[in-house]
Design a protein around this motif. Structure first.
Motif, PDB file in Angstrom:
ATOM      1  N   SER A  61      21.964 -34.571  17.937  1.00  0.00           N
ATOM      2  CA  SER A  61      23.320 -34.891  17.552  1.00  0.00           C
ATOM      3  C   SER A  61      23.851 -36.426  18.347  1.00  0.00           C
ATOM      4  O   SER A  61      22.996 -36.575  19.306  1.00  0.00           O
ATOM      5  N   ARG A  62      24.684 -36.910  17.801  1.00  0.00           N
ATOM      6  CA  ARG A  62      24.989 -38.271  18.419  1.00  0.00           C
ATOM      7  C   ARG A  62      26.631 -38.533  18.184  1.00  0.00           C
ATOM      8  O   ARG A  62      27.479 -38.059  17.203  1.00  0.00           O
ATOM      9  N   ASN A  63      27.071 -39.284  18.971  1.00  0.00           N
ATOM     10  CA  ASN A  63      28.447 -40.202  18.962  1.00  0.00           C
ATOM     11  C   ASN A  63      29.442 -38.910  18.933  1.00  0.00           C
ATOM     12  O   ASN A  63      30.162 -38.754  17.872  1.00  0.00           O
ATOM     13  N   GLY A  64      29.590 -38.084  19.965  1.00  0.00           N
ATOM     14  CA  GLY A  64      30.500 -37.166  20.128  1.00  0.00           C
ATOM     15  C   GLY A  64      31.738 -37.125  21.368  1.00  0.00           C
ATOM     16  O   GLY A  64      30.939 -37.725  22.424  1.00  0.00           O
ATOM     17  N   VAL A  65      32.575 -36.094  21.293  1.00  0.00           N
ATOM     18  CA  VAL A  65      33.474 -35.961  22.438  1.00  0.00           C
ATOM     19  C   VAL A  65      33.385 -34.523  22.627  1.00  0.00           C
ATOM     20  O   VAL A  65      33.751 -33.745  21.835  1.00  0.00           O
ATOM     21  N   VAL A  66      33.294 -34.210  23.783  1.00  0.00           N
ATOM     22  CA  VAL A  66      33.395 -32.776  24.320  1.00  0.00           C
ATOM     23  C   VAL A  66      34.508 -32.738  25.344  1.00  0.00           C
ATOM     24  O   VAL A  66      34.218 -33.158  26.717  1.00  0.00           O
ATOM     25  N   SER A  67      35.762 -32.508  25.273  1.00  0.00           N
ATOM     26  CA  SER A  67      36.933 -32.685  25.975  1.00  0.00           C
ATOM     27  C   SER A  67      37.818 -31.561  26.196  1.00  0.00           C
ATOM     28  O   SER A  67      38.104 -30.954  25.188  1.00  0.00           O
ATOM     29  N   ASN A  68      38.337 -31.316  27.530  1.00  0.00           N
ATOM     30  CA  ASN A  68      39.437 -30.627  27.706  1.00  0.00           C
ATOM     31  C   ASN A  68      39.440 -28.954  27.262  1.00  0.00           C
ATOM     32  O   ASN A  68      40.273 -28.406  26.681  1.00  0.00           O
ATOM     33  N   ASN A  69      37.916 -28.442  27.245  1.00  0.00           N
ATOM     34  CA  ASN A  69      37.755 -27.408  26.960  1.00  0.00           C
ATOM     35  C   ASN A  69      37.656 -26.542  28.214  1.00  0.00           C
ATOM     36  O   ASN A  69      37.286 -26.914  29.332  1.00  0.00           O
ATOM     37  N   THR A  70      37.884 -25.063  27.948  1.00  0.00           N
ATOM     38  CA  THR A  70      37.447 -24.215  29.057  1.00  0.00           C
ATOM     39  C   THR A  70      36.575 -23.222  29.211  1.00  0.00           C
ATOM     40  O   THR A  70      36.463 -22.408  27.859  1.00  0.00           O
ATOM     41  N   SER A  71      35.377 -23.303  29.834  1.00  0.00           N
ATOM     42  CA  SER A  71      34.328 -22.341  29.380  1.00  0.00           C
ATOM     43  C   SER A  71      34.081 -21.596  30.630  1.00  0.00           C
ATOM     44  O   SER A  71      33.662 -21.876  31.745  1.00  0.00           O
ATOM     45  N   PHE A  72      34.355 -20.322  30.266  1.00  0.00           N
ATOM     46  CA  PHE A  72      34.434 -19.361  31.522  1.00  0.00           C
ATOM     47  C   PHE A  72      33.401 -18.107  31.470  1.00  0.00           C
ATOM     48  O   PHE A  72      33.360 -17.521  30.226  1.00  0.00           O
ATOM     49  N   ALA A  73      32.836 -17.673  32.313  1.00  0.00           N
ATOM     50  CA  ALA A  73      31.949 -16.533  32.225  1.00  0.00           C
ATOM     51  C   ALA A  73      31.031 -16.362  31.254  1.00  0.00           C
ATOM     52  O   ALA A  73      30.906 -15.417  30.778  1.00  0.00           O
ATOM     53  N   ASN A  74      30.236 -17.459  30.953  1.00  0.00           N
ATOM     54  CA  ASN A  74      29.232 -17.219  29.908  1.00  0.00           C
ATOM     55  C   ASN A  74      27.870 -17.179  30.790  1.00  0.00           C
ATOM     56  O   ASN A  74      27.737 -17.545  31.862  1.00  0.00           O
ATOM     57  N   PHE A  75      26.963 -16.519  29.827  1.00  0.00           N
ATOM     58  CA  PHE A  75      25.658 -16.001  30.900  1.00  0.00           C
ATOM     59  C   PHE A  75      24.579 -17.116  30.902  1.00  0.00           C
ATOM     60  O   PHE A  75      23.488 -17.185  31.560  1.00  0.00           O
ATOM     61  N   SER A  76      24.908 -18.226  30.321  1.00  0.00           N
ATOM     62  CA  SER A  76      24.071 -19.457  30.549  1.00  0.00           C
ATOM     63  C   SER A  76      25.068 -20.629  30.887  1.00  0.00           C
ATOM     64  O   SER A  76      25.959 -20.433  32.162  1.00  0.00           O
ATOM     65  N   SER A  77      24.887 -21.828  30.745  1.00  0.00           N
ATOM     66  CA  SER A  77      25.602 -22.849  30.873  1.00  0.00           C
ATOM     67  C   SER A  77      27.115 -22.887  30.336  1.00  0.00           C
ATOM     68  O   SER A  77      27.270 -22.410  29.321  1.00  0.00           O
ATOM     69  N   GLY A  78      27.861 -23.685  30.784  1.00  0.00           N
ATOM     70  CA  GLY A  78      29.429 -23.483  30.201  1.00  0.00           C
ATOM     71  C   GLY A  78      29.381 -24.441  28.989  1.00  0.00           C
ATOM     72  O   GLY A  78      29.636 -24.289  28.132  1.00  0.00           O
ATOM     73  N   ILE A  79      28.766 -25.729  29.363  1.00  0.00           N
ATOM     74  CA  ILE A  79      28.583 -26.744  28.572  1.00  0.00           C
ATOM     75  C   ILE A  79      27.012 -27.373  28.258  1.00  0.00           C
ATOM     76  O   ILE A  79      26.682 -27.560  29.606  1.00  0.00           O
ATOM     77  N   ALA A  80      26.471 -27.336  27.319  1.00  0.00           N
ATOM     78  CA  ALA A  80      24.895 -27.908  27.370  1.00  0.00           C
ATOM     79  C   ALA A  80      24.902 -28.988  26.248  1.00  0.00           C
ATOM     80  O   ALA A  80      25.283 -29.007  25.114  1.00  0.00           O
TER      81      ALA A  80
END
Length: 444
Positions: free
Chosen positions: A332-351
């Protein structure tokens, strides 16, 4: 005057143009002139299925009545020179209407009316239940309950090839008994301008976007008890999605079982990446157990983008997933991951990237809150490096800026604020990384 045929007592309807007015009355077209532009909105003509013999008693086969009403609506459209939108009205009933396969032609809508949404059931087993006509334009399904009831193999609603301008609104698609359909809503090649809004879907793989749909929007829709996937985009080396918006939806945990259990799964191909994806302001909730839990398995990644280009993932809340909260991987390319809330997941919040990604590049990760991820589950196989708020691996030119990644509690399962591995050009700045169990950052 231009003569009209089979007008069937259509009430007077006026379509106002910038340079003309066309009045459709019982006998003709009035004041027809040249150089018209697009018509303004006007009241729609209606045809009631009960006038053609439909009975909503849960037993009577109303297929002929529905098809006859739809045919009458299509004749009205043709008689209006294609200017009219005609609604086939389905009144509320004491029970359900039993109908076989239906085809919706251009400028025809199926609309439920009454105090409660009318329910439709298949009268017998069928592969595809309600389908647009090939190359149909300006069609809709509104305010209905479509219960596949274990009798639909492929899809409750299918956009046939070349469909353009299909709205599905305030409609519930479900499965009341038996084996679920493979999809609630399915697209074929050449679908354009599909709009799904204020619907409820469950008991099925809810939305399956195959081939090359262009400009699809899914808004303010609830997914619950879905099977394997809630929204599944499945492009390949020949076809690719261009233009997808998923906004302000609620995706609740899946039905028990299933092998994938992925709420939003978007998969392109290396030679044909999926273009222009916007995923904003959604709430996605997993069951709060590990994906590998053998007793009550959780979901896979809650929001997953593979082989996408030109995307925005912003303002979402993802909680309780059995793997990663938000994943951007596989070239994947040319993207934005912003202002999210990632809580209590069993691996990474954002990968960003993965162990099998050749590259993921030119990604901005900013303003997110990644809290208390990396939980330990039954039969857990998550490596320590992935028990992190933000994980960057197999990636190039990634900016990680102004995120909050950690925990405010005395104990946390999240080991690191930011982890990196096999990546180049990663900049980390302005982040609040306090409250992780081991360290603020980790580099493999």
């Amino acid at each position: 005057m231009v003569g009209l045929q089979c007008w069937e007592a259509l009430s007077v309807r006026a379509h106002t143009f910038s340079r003309r007015t066309v009045v459709l009355a019982g006998g003709g077209v009035v004041a027809l002139s040249a150089t018209a532009t697009a018509p303004a909105s006007a009241g729609m003509a209606q045809i009631n299925v009960r006038n053609y013999g439909a009975i909503g008693d849960g037993r009577t086969d109303s297929t002929h009545a529905f098809r006859t009403a739809i045919d009458a609506a299509s004749r009205r459209v043709k008689a209006s020179l294609g200017l009219a939108i005609v609604q086939v009205v389905i009144p509320s009933a004491t029970s359900s209407y039993r109908v076989g396969p239906l085809t919706i032609p251009t400028n025809v809508e199926l609309v439920g009316t009454g105090a409660t949404r009318p329910r439709l059931l298949p009268k017998a087993s069928v592969a595809r239940w309600i389908t647009t006509a090939s190359n149909a334009r300006n069609t809709a399904i509104r305010n209905l309950v479509l219960d596949t009831y274990g009798r639909v193999a492929e899809a409750a609603i299918t956009m046939a090839s070349g469909t353009s301008g299909f709205a599905i609104a305030s409609t519930q698609i479900t499965n009341g008994a038996g084996t679920p359909a493979r999809a609630g809503i399915d697209t074929r090649s050449g679908t354009r301008n599909l709009a799904i809004s204020a619907c409820t879907l469950g008991g099925i793989t809810a939305v399956r976007l195959g081939y090359n749909p262009t400009n699809t929007s899914i808004r303010q829709t609830t997914f619950k008890g879905w099977v394997d996937r809630a929204v599944w985009v499945r492009s390949d080396e020949t076809y690719a999605v261009n233009g997808l918006t998923i906004d302000s939806c609620t995706i609740l945990p899946p039905a028990p079982g299933g092998t994938v259990r992925q709420p939003i799964q978007i998969n392109g191909a290396d030679s044909k990446p999926i273009q222009n994806v916007t995923i904003t302001n959604n709430r996605v909730t997993g069951p709060g157990t590990d994906y590998n839990d053998t007793t009550t398995p959780g979901t896979a990644d809650l929001i997953s983008l593979h082989r996408c280009e030109g995307f925005t993932v912003s303002g979402n809340t993802v909680t309780g997933g059995g793997d990663v909260g938000i994943t951007v991987a596989q070239q994947s390319r040319n993207g934005v991951v912003s202002n999210n809330t990632s809580f209590a997941n069993f691996s990474s919040g954002i990968a960003i990237g993965s162990g099998t990604s050749s590259y993921v590049r030119d990604i901005s990760v900013s303003g997110n809150r990644c809290l208390d991820n990396g939980r330990v589950g039954r039969n857990d196989t998550t490596p320590a490096a992935a028990r992190t708020g933000i994980y960057v691996q197999g990636a190039q030119t990634v900016s990680v800026k102004d995120n909050r990644s950690g925990s405010d509690s005395a104990t946390t399962s999240q080991l690191y604020g930011v982890s990196t591995a096999r990546s180049t050009g990663v900049t980390i700045s302005g982040n609040d990384l306090h409250g992780n169990a081991r360290s603020s950052t980790y580099s493999a």
